[in-house]
Write a protein that holds these residues in place. Structure first.
Motif, short mmCIF file in Angstrom:
data_model
loop_
_atom_site.label_atom_id
_atom_site.label_comp_id
_atom_site.label_asym_id
_atom_site.label_seq_id
_atom_site.Cartn_x
_atom_site.Cartn_y
_atom_site.Cartn_z
N GLU A 76 22.47 -36.21 27.12
CA GLU A 76 22.46 -37.49 26.38
C GLU A 76 21.38 -38.41 26.92
O GLU A 76 20.80 -39.18 26.17
CB GLU A 76 23.83 -38.18 26.46
CG GLU A 76 24.78 -37.77 25.39
CD GLU A 76 24.29 -38.12 23.99
OE1 GLU A 76 24.26 -39.31 23.61
OE2 GLU A 76 23.92 -37.18 23.26
N THR A 77 21.13 -38.34 28.21
CA THR A 77 20.06 -39.15 28.80
C THR A 77 18.69 -38.63 28.38
O THR A 77 17.77 -39.42 28.14
CB THR A 77 20.16 -39.12 30.34
OG1 THR A 77 21.47 -39.56 30.72
CG2 THR A 77 19.13 -39.99 31.00
N LEU A 86 18.37 -29.78 21.07
CA LEU A 86 18.32 -28.44 21.67
C LEU A 86 17.47 -28.43 22.93
O LEU A 86 17.87 -27.87 23.96
CB LEU A 86 17.78 -27.42 20.66
CG LEU A 86 17.66 -25.99 21.16
CD1 LEU A 86 19.03 -25.45 21.57
CD2 LEU A 86 17.04 -25.11 20.10
N GLU A 87 16.33 -29.06 22.88
CA GLU A 87 15.47 -29.11 24.06
C GLU A 87 16.14 -29.90 25.19
O GLU A 87 16.07 -29.50 26.35
CB GLU A 87 14.12 -29.74 23.70
CG GLU A 87 13.10 -29.66 24.79
CD GLU A 87 12.70 -28.25 25.15
OE1 GLU A 87 12.35 -28.01 26.31
OE2 GLU A 87 12.76 -27.35 24.28
N ALA A 88 16.78 -31.00 24.85
CA ALA A 88 17.49 -31.80 25.86
C ALA A 88 18.62 -30.98 26.49
O ALA A 88 18.84 -31.04 27.70
CB ALA A 88 18.05 -33.07 25.23
N ALA A 89 19.33 -30.20 25.68
CA ALA A 89 20.43 -29.38 26.20
C ALA A 89 19.91 -28.28 27.12
O ALA A 89 20.50 -28.00 28.16
CB ALA A 89 21.22 -28.79 25.05
N PHE A 160 19.33 -41.86 17.44
CA PHE A 160 18.86 -42.11 18.79
C PHE A 160 19.20 -43.53 19.24
O PHE A 160 18.82 -43.93 20.33
CB PHE A 160 17.34 -41.88 18.88
CG PHE A 160 16.98 -40.44 18.70
CD1 PHE A 160 17.18 -39.53 19.72
CD2 PHE A 160 16.46 -39.99 17.51
CE1 PHE A 160 16.86 -38.20 19.56
CE2 PHE A 160 16.12 -38.67 17.34
CZ PHE A 160 16.34 -37.76 18.37
N GLU A 161 19.91 -44.26 18.42
CA GLU A 161 20.35 -45.60 18.76
C GLU A 161 21.49 -45.53 19.76
O GLU A 161 22.32 -44.63 19.72
CB GLU A 161 20.83 -46.35 17.50
CG GLU A 161 19.77 -46.51 16.45
CD GLU A 161 18.63 -47.41 16.88
OE1 GLU A 161 18.90 -48.43 17.53
OE2 GLU A 161 17.48 -47.08 16.56
N ASP A 162 21.56 -46.51 20.65
CA ASP A 162 22.64 -46.58 21.63
C ASP A 162 23.92 -47.01 20.92
O ASP A 162 23.93 -48.03 20.25
CB ASP A 162 22.27 -47.59 22.72
CG ASP A 162 23.22 -47.55 23.90
OD1 ASP A 162 24.14 -46.71 23.89
OD2 ASP A 162 23.03 -48.35 24.83
N PRO A 163 25.02 -46.25 21.06
CA PRO A 163 26.26 -46.61 20.36
C PRO A 163 27.03 -47.74 21.01
O PRO A 163 28.06 -48.15 20.49
CB PRO A 163 27.07 -45.31 20.42
CG PRO A 163 26.64 -44.66 21.67
CD PRO A 163 25.17 -45.01 21.81
#
Length: 171
Positions: A76-77, A86-89, A160-163
């Protein structure tokens, strides 16, 4: 009932932390692997399901959830940076490989004497160690392979907005 209660409490705490039920389910996606691994180990060693083995399963679920939290939080960061779930994971799983392996292997090594069933009343406590070992082996593999895939599937179209609804994050 204890395992279901633990899973419900974990789900609610994760939903509050991530502000998303989807990510909570991603973290809990290793739970079936824990159950499968624990039951397979108990079956392979001829142990029965009893109070000790249930406690071992709950312990293994706790460690597997902690490992999944490492991957999901890091992903998530990284997701806004890579703009690709996918790339972040993948990067998250590779970066967190060492801490996850260290945690799991240390717990497995600590449970080997108990799982051997040697010593006084060893046959009574052996199912706990065996359930933990089987659950952790399966959940470590699930955390490193299934969680990143499930995460990327769930988050591929996420904003990509912060919830967060905190006032300081709105500015």
């Amino acid at each position: 009932m204890g395992l279901l209660t633990a899973l419900l409490v974990i789900l609610l705490l994760l939903a509050a932390n991530y502000q998303s039920f989807k990510l909570s389910f991603v973290v809990l996606s290793t739970t079936p692997a824990v159950l499968f691994g624990s039951l397979l180990m108990l079956l392979a060693t001829g142990s029965t399901l009893n109070l000790q083995s249930y406690m071992g399963i709950i312990m293994a679920v706790g460690v597997s959830v902690a490992n999944s939290i490492l991957i999901v939080t890091n992903a998530e960061t990284l997701r806004p940076k890579y703009r690709n779930a996918l790339e972040a994971a993948k990067v998250s799983a590779s970066v967190r490989l060492r801490p996850i392996l260290m945690t799991s292997l240390a717990m497995i090594a600590g449970m080997v004497p108990m799982a051997s069933g040697l010593g006084e009343a060893g046959d009574q406590t052996a199912p706990l160690g065996r359930a933990v070992i089987g659950g952790l082996v399966a959940s470590t593999l699930a955390a490193l392979f299934i969680v990143p895939m499930f995460y990327s599937f769930i988050q591929q179209k996420a904003s990509f907005e912060d919830p967060s609804l905190l006032p300081e994050k709105l500015n």
